[in-house]
Every structure is written in structure tokens, then in C-alpha cells.
Motif scaffolding. Structure first.
Motif, PDB file in Angstrom:
ATOM      1  N   CYS A 155      39.787  -3.024  37.684  1.00  0.00           N
ATOM      2  CA  CYS A 155      39.021  -3.917  36.807  1.00  0.00           C
ATOM      3  C   CYS A 155      37.545  -3.923  37.197  1.00  0.00           C
ATOM      4  O   CYS A 155      36.667  -4.007  36.326  1.00  0.00           O
ATOM      5  N   LEU A 156      37.274  -3.834  38.493  1.00  0.00           N
ATOM      6  CA  LEU A 156      35.882  -3.765  38.943  1.00  0.00           C
ATOM      7  C   LEU A 156      35.225  -2.478  38.457  1.00  0.00           C
ATOM      8  O   LEU A 156      34.043  -2.476  38.067  1.00  0.00           O
ATOM      9  N   ALA A 157      35.969  -1.377  38.442  1.00  0.00           N
ATOM     10  CA  ALA A 157      35.434  -0.118  37.915  1.00  0.00           C
ATOM     11  C   ALA A 157      35.111  -0.249  36.430  1.00  0.00           C
ATOM     12  O   ALA A 157      34.085   0.263  35.961  1.00  0.00           O
ATOM     13  N   GLN A 158      35.961  -0.953  35.684  1.00  0.00           N
ATOM     14  CA  GLN A 158      35.701  -1.150  34.262  1.00  0.00           C
ATOM     15  C   GLN A 158      34.488  -2.051  34.045  1.00  0.00           C
ATOM     16  O   GLN A 158      33.742  -1.876  33.081  1.00  0.00           O
ATOM     17  N   LEU A 159      34.289  -3.020  34.930  1.00  0.00           N
ATOM     18  CA  LEU A 159      33.100  -3.861  34.836  1.00  0.00           C
ATOM     19  C   LEU A 159      31.839  -3.042  35.079  1.00  0.00           C
ATOM     20  O   LEU A 159      30.829  -3.205  34.378  1.00  0.00           O
ATOM     21  N   LEU A 193      33.709 -14.877  33.508  1.00  0.00           N
ATOM     22  CA  LEU A 193      34.977 -15.456  33.072  1.00  0.00           C
ATOM     23  C   LEU A 193      35.901 -14.376  32.509  1.00  0.00           C
ATOM     24  O   LEU A 193      37.108 -14.377  32.774  1.00  0.00           O
ATOM     25  N   GLN A 194      35.334 -13.449  31.751  1.00  0.00           N
ATOM     26  CA  GLN A 194      36.180 -12.387  31.210  1.00  0.00           C
ATOM     27  C   GLN A 194      36.714 -11.483  32.311  1.00  0.00           C
ATOM     28  O   GLN A 194      37.852 -11.011  32.236  1.00  0.00           O
ATOM     29  N   PHE A 195      35.908 -11.227  33.331  1.00  0.00           N
ATOM     30  CA  PHE A 195      36.386 -10.394  34.433  1.00  0.00           C
ATOM     31  C   PHE A 195      37.584 -11.041  35.125  1.00  0.00           C
ATOM     32  O   PHE A 195      38.561 -10.361  35.461  1.00  0.00           O
ATOM     33  N   VAL A 196      37.529 -12.352  35.343  1.00  0.00           N
ATOM     34  CA  VAL A 196      38.658 -13.048  35.954  1.00  0.00           C
ATOM     35  C   VAL A 196      39.881 -12.963  35.049  1.00  0.00           C
ATOM     36  O   VAL A 196      41.004 -12.703  35.512  1.00  0.00           O
ATOM     37  N   PHE A 197      39.674 -13.159  33.746  1.00  0.00           N
ATOM     38  CA  PHE A 197      40.787 -13.060  32.797  1.00  0.00           C
ATOM     39  C   PHE A 197      41.377 -11.650  32.801  1.00  0.00           C
ATOM     40  O   PHE A 197      42.603 -11.473  32.865  1.00  0.00           O
ATOM     41  N   ASN A 198      40.511 -10.637  32.707  1.00  0.00           N
ATOM     42  CA  ASN A 198      40.982  -9.246  32.695  1.00  0.00           C
ATOM     43  C   ASN A 198      41.775  -8.917  33.960  1.00  0.00           C
ATOM     44  O   ASN A 198      42.817  -8.255  33.906  1.00  0.00           O
ATOM     45  N   THR A 199      41.276  -9.369  35.116  1.00  0.00           N
ATOM     46  CA  THR A 199      41.923  -9.053  36.384  1.00  0.00           C
ATOM     47  C   THR A 199      43.294  -9.717  36.475  1.00  0.00           C
ATOM     48  O   THR A 199      44.264  -9.100  36.923  1.00  0.00           O
ATOM     49  N   GLY A 200      43.379 -10.980  36.061  1.00  0.00           N
ATOM     50  CA  GLY A 200      44.678 -11.647  36.067  1.00  0.00           C
ATOM     51  C   GLY A 200      45.672 -10.966  35.163  1.00  0.00           C
ATOM     52  O   GLY A 200      46.845 -10.760  35.531  1.00  0.00           O
ATOM     53  N   LEU A 201      45.224 -10.581  33.967  1.00  0.00           N
ATOM     54  CA  LEU A 201      46.109  -9.886  33.036  1.00  0.00           C
ATOM     55  C   LEU A 201      46.493  -8.511  33.576  1.00  0.00           C
ATOM     56  O   LEU A 201      47.644  -8.066  33.422  1.00  0.00           O
ATOM     57  N   GLY A 287      36.971 -20.736  29.913  1.00  0.00           N
ATOM     58  CA  GLY A 287      37.314 -21.109  31.279  1.00  0.00           C
ATOM     59  C   GLY A 287      38.812 -21.302  31.468  1.00  0.00           C
ATOM     60  O   GLY A 287      39.376 -20.904  32.495  1.00  0.00           O
ATOM     61  N   GLY A 288      39.466 -21.892  30.473  1.00  0.00           N
ATOM     62  CA  GLY A 288      40.911 -22.107  30.577  1.00  0.00           C
ATOM     63  C   GLY A 288      41.694 -20.812  30.614  1.00  0.00           C
ATOM     64  O   GLY A 288      42.619 -20.658  31.426  1.00  0.00           O
ATOM     65  N   TRP A 289      41.329 -19.864  29.744  1.00  0.00           N
ATOM     66  CA  TRP A 289      42.019 -18.566  29.760  1.00  0.00           C
ATOM     67  C   TRP A 289      41.795 -17.835  31.081  1.00  0.00           C
ATOM     68  O   TRP A 289      42.715 -17.214  31.623  1.00  0.00           O
ATOM     69  N   ALA A 290      40.562 -17.890  31.602  1.00  0.00           N
ATOM     70  CA  ALA A 290      40.265 -17.221  32.877  1.00  0.00           C
ATOM     71  C   ALA A 290      41.071 -17.844  34.009  1.00  0.00           C
ATOM     72  O   ALA A 290      41.663 -17.138  34.836  1.00  0.00           O
ATOM     73  N   LEU A 291      41.111 -19.184  34.052  1.00  0.00           N
ATOM     74  CA  LEU A 291      41.865 -19.870  35.113  1.00  0.00           C
ATOM     75  C   LEU A 291      43.353 -19.588  34.996  1.00  0.00           C
ATOM     76  O   LEU A 291      44.020 -19.281  35.998  1.00  0.00           O
ATOM     77  N   LEU A 292      43.882 -19.668  33.783  1.00  0.00           N
ATOM     78  CA  LEU A 292      45.314 -19.444  33.582  1.00  0.00           C
ATOM     79  C   LEU A 292      45.716 -18.024  33.954  1.00  0.00           C
ATOM     80  O   LEU A 292      46.658 -17.806  34.727  1.00  0.00           O
ATOM     81  N   ALA A 293      45.008 -17.045  33.401  1.00  0.00           N
ATOM     82  CA  ALA A 293      45.359 -15.649  33.680  1.00  0.00           C
ATOM     83  C   ALA A 293      45.110 -15.301  35.141  1.00  0.00           C
ATOM     84  O   ALA A 293      45.922 -14.591  35.761  1.00  0.00           O
ATOM     85  N   GLY A 294      44.001 -15.788  35.706  1.00  0.00           N
ATOM     86  CA  GLY A 294      43.687 -15.461  37.092  1.00  0.00           C
ATOM     87  C   GLY A 294      44.709 -15.994  38.067  1.00  0.00           C
ATOM     88  O   GLY A 294      45.201 -15.260  38.940  1.00  0.00           O
ATOM     89  N   VAL A 295      45.080 -17.270  37.933  1.00  0.00           N
ATOM     90  CA  VAL A 295      46.027 -17.885  38.870  1.00  0.00           C
ATOM     91  C   VAL A 295      47.433 -17.342  38.652  1.00  0.00           C
ATOM     92  O   VAL A 295      48.109 -16.921  39.605  1.00  0.00           O
ATOM     93  N   VAL A 296      47.893 -17.344  37.398  1.00  0.00           N
ATOM     94  CA  VAL A 296      49.250 -16.873  37.112  1.00  0.00           C
ATOM     95  C   VAL A 296      49.399 -15.402  37.474  1.00  0.00           C
ATOM     96  O   VAL A 296      50.396 -14.995  38.082  1.00  0.00           O
ATOM     97  N   GLY A 297      48.410 -14.585  37.106  1.00  0.00           N
ATOM     98  CA  GLY A 297      48.494 -13.161  37.406  1.00  0.00           C
ATOM     99  C   GLY A 297      48.509 -12.881  38.893  1.00  0.00           C
ATOM    100  O   GLY A 297      49.284 -12.038  39.366  1.00  0.00           O
TER     101      GLY A 297
END
Length: 311
Positions: A155-159, A193-201, A287-297
Motif C-alpha cells: 500500500c505504501l508503494a501505491q501511495l 485517511l484513504q491510505f489507512v482505509f486502503n491498508t486495512g482493506l 474518518g469512520g471508514w478509515a478507523l473501521l477498516a484500519g482496526v478491523v483489518g
């Protein structure tokens, strides 16, 4: 760091000590000398500390993957920019010209290019995450490290690749008269925020892809469907306006995480994309999507840590 000791092989059936558990005396001896079972899953805080200690490996691995991606192409790293621009050109011809989705959308080309770049960041992160474990089994089986390093580094490479594209996007914006304003600074929290979401997913998909490698063949179709529902080529606010759609449909369109991050970037960079075109509570959604995907993922991936590369 304590030494590690591979678990002893099971004793032959019918003899004392047979089964998966080691002999109690051997276990006590190992613990007395600071030995631990090799490959056992650490606690979540310890796992996080291990990841932090390997942060330099994560960034170096991401840079190496990005550099190696186009080494055999004559244009090299230019394809990082050419590919999304070609996609944007195709979408403009089909949707903007033939299907006339540009109707009612000001500054359609910056609008479209921004959507393509941001969704490409999401799509490539998910696709890379799906293959993070199954496509690197040699590395996973040969070395001991937190397996979360792989989806995070991809994900960092994609960023990093997106940042190259953003430089081209700035040129396009300037060419269409979009001068830098203070709102451009909103692009940084939106991207974070999108990076956190992408990484969790990507972590969720990495665990699923490790167990079912064929999932990587299905994901392009899922991502393409997601793109068509995310307002990449059209304005969701224009589509919704004046139509009596069910409330649940409007909520799904406005709460779609891909659409949320795309709209935030458009709002930050394009003057004609105003707050009226943003869905309500857009930053809360982001923020909610980033937190949800980041923590759950992260937790979901960690729970299968000791199973990656086995079987």
C-alpha cells in the motif's frame, strides 16, 4: 531478544508424550532458558512493536517493489503516470463524450482525472494486498518477520505511485485555470485517511487471498463494479438530484468509501466542486471508514499470523 525453539516433532502414536503438545519437562526446560516456540503469534501490542522496529524494511521494500515494477519497460517509471492518464482518456471518450456524463459537471477533465487517480490508488492497493501473502510465499517461508509488513509495504508503494500521478494532476489543474488555494491543503488529510482505509482493506484481502489464491482472479471484476458505483466518471450529486431514489440507495451512494475519498479530493483541488456537492458529514464518513477498516483489518490479519505460509 529470546532465542526461539521449534516445537518438537510429535512422538509415535501410542507412546507417552505423543500429540501436538511437547513434554512438560521439555517445556519447563525451554522456559527456564528463555526459549519460545518458533512462529507463535505474539500479542497484539508486541506485534505492533515488531512492526515499528521493521519500519525501515517496510519503506525500503515498498520503494524496491515500485522501482522493479517497470524495470523491463523502455519508458520505465513514466508508466506510473501514463497508465492512469490513458485510463482517464478512455473513460473521457466513452463516458464523457459518448454517454455525455459530463453534462452538468464543470471542469469535467480535472473532475474525471482526479476520480481516476484516487480510485486507481484504492484498486491497486486492494489487488496488491490480495496477492501479498500468496504471491510471496518464498519470502514468507524463508524469513521470520511480521507478515503485516507485506500488505503495508504494498500500500505504501501505491501511495508513492499516486504521488507521481498527483504531480501530473497539478499540471492538469493549472492548465484548466485551477490556481492553488488553501483548500489544496485538505488533500493531505484526505490522502492520509484513504491510505489507512486502503491498508486495512488490503490486510483483510491478504488473509483471504492467502487461504484462497483464486480470489485474485475475481477481484478485478469486483473492483470494476465498485468503480462504476463510485462516481469516478459522473457526479453522484447530479445523478441523485431531482430523482426520487429510495433513501437506502442515496445513503449507499453517499456513504460509499471510494466515493467519499474521491469527493474529498475533488473538493480540495477543484474550485467548481463546492461543498454543496459533498455528501453530508463527509469527513465523519472518511474518518469512520478509515478507523473501521484500519482496526478491523489489522486485527483480522494478526489473528492468522502463525498460519501464513503453511499448508
Amino acid at each position: 531478544m529470546p532465542e526461539t525453539l521449534a516445537p518438537p516433532a510429535p512422538a509415535p502414536a501410542g507412546k507417552p508424550g505423543s500429540g501436538a503438545s511437547p513434554d512438560p519437562e521439555l517445556r519447563a526446560l525451554a522456559e527456564r532458558h528463555g526459549l519460545a516456540v518458533s512462529g507463535i503469534r505474539p500479542s497484539l501490542p508486541e506485534y505492533t512493536r515488531q512492526l515499528w522496529r521493521r519500519r525501515h524494511f517496510i519503506t525500503a521494500f515498498a520503494t524496491a517493489k515500485l522501482t522493479a515494477m517497470y524495470t523491463t519497460a523502455k519508458l520505465g517509471q513514466l508508466w506510473q503516470v501514463i497508465t492512469p492518464l490513458l485510463n482517464a482518456g478512455v473513460y473521457y471518450l466513452i463516458f464523457g463524450v459518448l454517454l455525455n456524463t459530463k453534462r452538468g459537471v464543470h471542469d469535467y477533465i480535472p473532475f474525471l482525472v482526479t476520480g481516476v487517480f484516487i480510485f486507481t490508488f484504492l484498486q491497486n492497493s486492494v489487488m496488491a494486498g490480495t496477492r501479498a501473502i500468496s504471491g510471496n510465499l518464498g519470502l514468507v517461508r524463508a524469513l521470520h518477520f511480521p507478515r503485516a509488513c507485506l500488505p503495508i509495504s504494498f500500500c505504501l508503494a501505491q501511495l508513492q505511485q499516486l504521488l507521481y500521478s498527483m504531480a501530473v494532476l497539478v499540471v492538469i489543474l493549472l492548465g484548466f485555470g485551477q490556481l492553488p488555494t488553501w483548500s489544496w491543503l485538505l488533500a493531505f488529510p484526505a490522502l492520509a485517511l484513504q491510505f489507512v482505509f486502503n491498508t486495512g482493506l488490503a490486510m483483510i484481502m491478504a488473509r483471504l487471498g492467502a487461504r484462497t489464491p483464486d480470489l485474485a482472479q475475481l477481484m478485478p471484476f469486483i473492483m470494476r463494479t465498485w468503480m462504476y458505483a463510485s462516481g469516478v466518471m459522473f457526479s453522484i450529486s447530479v445523478i441523485v438530484q431531482g430523482k426520487h431514489l429510495p433513501g437506502i440507495v442515496v445513503l449507499l451512494l453517499n456513504g460509499n468509501p471510494a466515493a467519499v475519498y474521491i469527493d474529498l479530493m475533488r473538493f480540495a483541488l477543484i474550485d467548481s466542486f463546492t461543498a454543496k456537492q459533498l455528501p453530508p458529514h463527509v469527513w465523519a464518513f472518511a474518518g469512520g471508514w478509515a478507523l473501521l477498516a484500519g482496526v478491523v483489518g489489522y486485527v483480522y490479519f494478526w489473528k492468522a499470523e502463525e498460519r501464513y505460509g503453511r499448508g
